[in-house]
Design an enzyme around this catalytic site. Sequence first.
Site, PDB file in Angstrom:
ATOM      1  N   LYS A 507       0.792  -1.229   0.000  1.00  0.00           N
ATOM      2  CA  LYS A 507       0.000   0.000   0.000  1.00  0.00           C
ATOM      3  C   LYS A 507       0.828   1.286   0.000  1.00  0.00           C
ATOM      4  O   LYS A 507       0.450   2.275  -0.616  1.00  0.00           O
ATOM      5  CB  LYS A 507      -0.922   0.005   1.223  1.00  0.00           C
ATOM      6  CG  LYS A 507      -1.956  -1.111   1.208  1.00  0.00           C
ATOM      7  CD  LYS A 507      -2.818  -1.063   2.456  1.00  0.00           C
ATOM      8  CE  LYS A 507      -3.859  -2.194   2.430  1.00  0.00           C
ATOM      9  NZ  LYS A 507      -4.701  -2.193   3.666  1.00  0.00           N
ATOM     10  N   THR A 555       8.700 -10.447  -1.265  1.00  0.00           N
ATOM     11  CA  THR A 555       7.307 -10.778  -1.564  1.00  0.00           C
ATOM     12  C   THR A 555       7.266 -12.104  -2.325  1.00  0.00           C
ATOM     13  O   THR A 555       8.298 -12.681  -2.664  1.00  0.00           O
ATOM     14  CB  THR A 555       6.654  -9.704  -2.451  1.00  0.00           C
ATOM     15  OG1 THR A 555       7.146  -9.818  -3.798  1.00  0.00           O
ATOM     16  CG2 THR A 555       6.956  -8.304  -1.931  1.00  0.00           C
ATOM     17  N   LYS A 579      10.643 -17.033  -5.597  1.00  0.00           N
ATOM     18  CA  LYS A 579      11.128 -18.019  -6.571  1.00  0.00           C
ATOM     19  C   LYS A 579      10.467 -17.906  -7.940  1.00  0.00           C
ATOM     20  O   LYS A 579      10.801 -18.655  -8.864  1.00  0.00           O
ATOM     21  CB  LYS A 579      10.957 -19.436  -6.013  1.00  0.00           C
ATOM     22  CG  LYS A 579       9.519 -19.862  -5.795  1.00  0.00           C
ATOM     23  CD  LYS A 579       9.435 -21.248  -5.193  1.00  0.00           C
ATOM     24  CE  LYS A 579       9.808 -21.285  -3.743  1.00  0.00           C
ATOM     25  NZ  LYS A 579       8.866 -20.595  -2.841  1.00  0.00           N
ATOM     26  N   LEU A 613      19.184 -22.726   3.999  1.00  0.00           N
ATOM     27  CA  LEU A 613      20.158 -23.782   3.759  1.00  0.00           C
ATOM     28  C   LEU A 613      21.012 -23.464   2.528  1.00  0.00           C
ATOM     29  O   LEU A 613      20.497 -22.946   1.533  1.00  0.00           O
ATOM     30  CB  LEU A 613      19.445 -25.125   3.546  1.00  0.00           C
ATOM     31  CG  LEU A 613      18.641 -25.674   4.721  1.00  0.00           C
ATOM     32  CD1 LEU A 613      17.958 -26.970   4.315  1.00  0.00           C
ATOM     33  CD2 LEU A 613      19.525 -25.905   5.934  1.00  0.00           C
ATOM     34  N   GLY A 664       0.937 -22.896  11.212  1.00  0.00           N
ATOM     35  CA  GLY A 664       1.346 -21.901  10.230  1.00  0.00           C
ATOM     36  C   GLY A 664       2.295 -22.425   9.177  1.00  0.00           C
ATOM     37  O   GLY A 664       2.908 -21.653   8.437  1.00  0.00           O
ATOM     38  N   GLU A 667      -0.038 -22.999   3.570  1.00  0.00           N
ATOM     39  CA  GLU A 667      -0.761 -21.838   3.079  1.00  0.00           C
ATOM     40  C   GLU A 667      -2.162 -21.871   3.688  1.00  0.00           C
ATOM     41  O   GLU A 667      -2.601 -22.911   4.195  1.00  0.00           O
ATOM     42  CB  GLU A 667      -0.850 -21.876   1.548  1.00  0.00           C
ATOM     43  CG  GLU A 667       0.480 -21.793   0.832  1.00  0.00           C
ATOM     44  CD  GLU A 667       1.117 -20.413   0.944  1.00  0.00           C
ATOM     45  OE1 GLU A 667       0.397 -19.423   1.190  1.00  0.00           O
ATOM     46  OE2 GLU A 667       2.358 -20.331   0.810  1.00  0.00           O
ATOM     47  N   LYS A 682      10.857 -25.405  -7.076  1.00  0.00           N
ATOM     48  CA  LYS A 682      12.195 -25.477  -6.475  1.00  0.00           C
ATOM     49  C   LYS A 682      13.086 -26.461  -7.224  1.00  0.00           C
ATOM     50  O   LYS A 682      14.266 -26.190  -7.461  1.00  0.00           O
ATOM     51  CB  LYS A 682      12.075 -25.879  -4.999  1.00  0.00           C
ATOM     52  CG  LYS A 682      11.386 -24.818  -4.146  1.00  0.00           C
ATOM     53  CD  LYS A 682      11.176 -25.311  -2.714  1.00  0.00           C
ATOM     54  CE  LYS A 682      10.458 -24.260  -1.867  1.00  0.00           C
ATOM     55  NZ  LYS A 682      10.191 -24.729  -0.489  1.00  0.00           N
TER      56      LYS A 682
END
Length: 817
Positions: A507, A555, A579, A613, A664, A667, A682
Site C-alpha cells: 500500500k 514478496t 522463486k 540452507l 502456520g 498456506e 524449487k
Amino acid sequence: MLILKFGGSSVSTAKRVKAVADIVASVYKKEKKCAVVFSAFGGVTDDLINMSKLAAARDEEYLEKFHKIRERHVQAIQELGLKKDKPLHDFIEEVFAELHDILHGVFLVRELSARTLDFISGHGEVLSAKIISHYFNSVKIKSVFLDARKVIETDSTFGSARVNFPATNKAIREYFKKSSSVEVITGFIASTSKKDMITLGRGGSDYTAAIFGAALEAKEIQIWTDVDGVMTADPRKVKKAFSVPTMTYEEAMEMSHFGAKVIHPPTIQPALDKAITLQIKNTFHPESQGTLISTHSDGSDFLIKGISSIDEISLLTLQGTGMVGVAGISARLFSALAQSKVNVILITQGSSEHTISFAVKPSDAIIAKTAIEEVFALEIRAKQIEKVRVEEKLSIIAVIGENMRNTPGVSGRLFQSFGKNGISAVATAQGSSELNISVVIHRADLNKALNSLHQAFFLSDVKTLSLFLVGTGLIGKTLLKQIESHRTYLRSSRSLEILVVGMANSKKMIFNGDGLSLSGVVEQLNKSQDKMDMHKYMEMMDAMNLPQSVFVDCTSNEEIVKHYATILDHSISIVTPNKIANSGKMSSYRNLRDIAKRRNVRLLYETNVGAGLPVINTLTDLLTSGDRIIRIEAVLSGTLSFIFNNYKKGVKFNEIVLEAQKRGYTEPDPRIDLSGMDVARKLLILARETGLEMELKDVNVQQILPPSCIKAKTVDQFFVELEKNNHVFEALRTEAEKQNKVLRFIASLEKGKASVKLLQVDSKHPFYNLDGSDNIVSFTTERYIDRPLVVKGPGAGAEVTAAGVFAEIISLGKYFE
C-alpha cells in the site's frame, strides 16, 4: 606578515562579522603585522550583477533590488553599533548615489558593457571592507581601510583582469612601508593603468590575498571560508567527505581546477612562486585544523588526496581518416579554439590519431563547433574529417594525489568502482605526472560516481550498501530486525554498513537517502503519504542513484518480478527469496542472467530453495569445481516434510494436515502445498542451475490428493473431503510400514528427468530419519558417488529465510570491494 582572507559566507551577517573580529584580534595579538582581505557580504556580488542586468533590460525591478542592497548595508551598520558613525554613513551614501546614477544610465541606454558591470559588481567589496574597517576600530582593533584599486594594477580585460605584477608589487611594498595597523583590504577589485575600476574574476578575493602575500613575502596566507579546509570531495554531494590535513600546491591546483570551490585556481600561483604556505580555515570552527598547502605534503594512508568534479561540460569530438599521420591537425584545432576564446578543460586523443576529444563549458560548445568546422571546412567537404560531434549533459570527475605516482592499481580501483555501480566512462585523460586521472561521465551519474569513488579510496575499510526493500510481511519484518540487531557488529567486525534507504509494502512506500531509522520503520511506512506504485518506486531508485544499491524483494508477488530485468539493467543488484523469477519461462530466466552479467551486478536467490540452507551455493560450487551431477534427490517442502514425518500409526491424515495448518506451516489453503507445485518450482530451479533447459511443465508432479479434495469449493469442505479419504493415505502408509519403509514427498532429478512424487524409503536412505519440518537435499556426483553429499536443516520459517537473505546481502559487501 600574515595575510587573512574572509569570504562572503564569513561576513554575511553582522553576527558573523563580529565573529571574524574575534578571529582577527586573536591573530593580531600573536602576529603584530597582518592584513585582512574581505569579499562582499554573502550574495551581494550576485545581487549587484542581477540588478545590473535588469537595468539593461529596462526592467524597473532593478530599483527594488538596489534599495534592498542599500538597506542591507545600512542595517549591518546599525547592528554593528555604528549608527552614529557619520563618516561611514556619508561614505555609504556617496557610493550608493554613484551606483544609482550609473544604473539609471544603463537603464536609459539599454547597454551593460563589461567595464560598467565590473564597476558595479566590484562595489560589494568596497562597501563590506569599509564597514568592517570601521567596526574593527570601534572594538579596539586598530585598522585602516585599503582600497586595492590604489595598489593592484592590471590590463584592461574587464571581467577577468591580468595583473601587472612588477607595478603591483612595487606599489604594495611602498604602501606597507608606512603601515602600522591592520590593513582591511578590498578583495576582487583592482584598477587598470588608466585608473578604471576592474575585477579579477569570480573568486578573485582569494587572488587578492595571494597577490598581497607574494608581494610582501608573507609567512602565511590564510583563506577563511565555511568548510573545514579542502575536503576529500564536495560535502554537499558526499556526506562522508572529510578535510585533508596537508596537500601540495600541485594537488591544490588540480583540485581547484576540477571544481573544488574552497580556493580559486589563480590564487595558488603567486603563493607557489614565493613558496608561501596557504592555510584553509573555517570561520565557523576556527579551532579546526583546516588544510595546510605547501611545497610538501605529509605522508598519507590514502592513495589519493581528493576527488573533484565539474558538474556541467560538453564533450566535442573531431574524427576522421584524414587526421591520421597528418601534422598540424592539433595546432589548427586548438588555434581555432583560442581565437574564439574557448577554454579547453580536458583533452584526450587515441594513439591511432583518428580522434581528438575535448571538454568545454556548455556555453562554449556551439562557438567551438562552429569555429572548428570553419577551419576544417575543406576536409569536411572531402569527407576526410567528420562534422564535430557534440555530447551534452556530461560531467568530469577527477581523482587527484601525488601518491598515485608510480603506484599501480589506482586506475583499476577507479574503473572497478565504476563498473560495479553501472557508471560508464565516456572519455578519460591522465597526465604523465600521474597526479590526476580525469573521467568524463554522464551528469546523471555524478553523485553516484563521487560517492562510490570516495568509498573506494577513502572508506575502503567500511563499505556501505543501500537497500531498497519491497515486502514487509513475516520475512521482511524479520530481516529488518536482523539488520538492526547486527548493525554494530557488522560495522566493527565486518566493516560493513547497511542502510535501508527505501521500503514498500502493498500500500505505501517511503524513502530516505541517508537511511531510514529501523526503529518503528514499519509504522513510519504505514503513515507515509506515498502510495505504493512499482513504477514510481523504480523512478525513485533511479533518481536517488546511490552507489552499491541493492533491491531486496521479500514478496511472492509476480508483478514485482516483472520489473527485475529493468532493475538489473539499471545496475542494481537483486537479492530475493521470491522463486517466481527463476521458475518462470526459460527465456526470462536466461534474460535476467544475461542482463546481470552485462551490467556486472548480482542476482542472488539462495533462499529460493531450502530457505537459509546452502543448497544453491553448494550446487554451484560443485559445478564450478568441475564435478558432474548424477542425481539430485530432495525434500523441499517444510510443510510436506512435517506432514509425512509425523504421519504415523494411529494418526489420521486429515488431523496431521490440520495440525500443520494451525502451526502456520501451510498456506491458508493447504491444497497449494499438497499439490506439489511449490516443490516442482524449487526442483526446476535446481535443474536449471545444473544447465538443463527446462520449463515447469517438464516436471512430472504426482497428484496425491483425491479428485473430491481438489474440487472442494472451500477450505472447510476440503477438510471434510480429506477426512472421507483418510483410508487412501492410510493404505499408502500401511503398505510402506509392512516393508519397514516410510513415506516421503521427494523431488528427483536424474538423466535430465525431473519428478515430484510420494515415495517409500527404507532405513538406508538418507531421508528415512528426517524429522520435524526439515528440508534435505542429496547430491550424488562423480566425486560423491558412494556417499552422496547431503545438506539438511530447517527449510522454512521467517527466521531462517530472512537469515539467508541477510547473508546474501552481506556477501555483496565483499563483492563491492
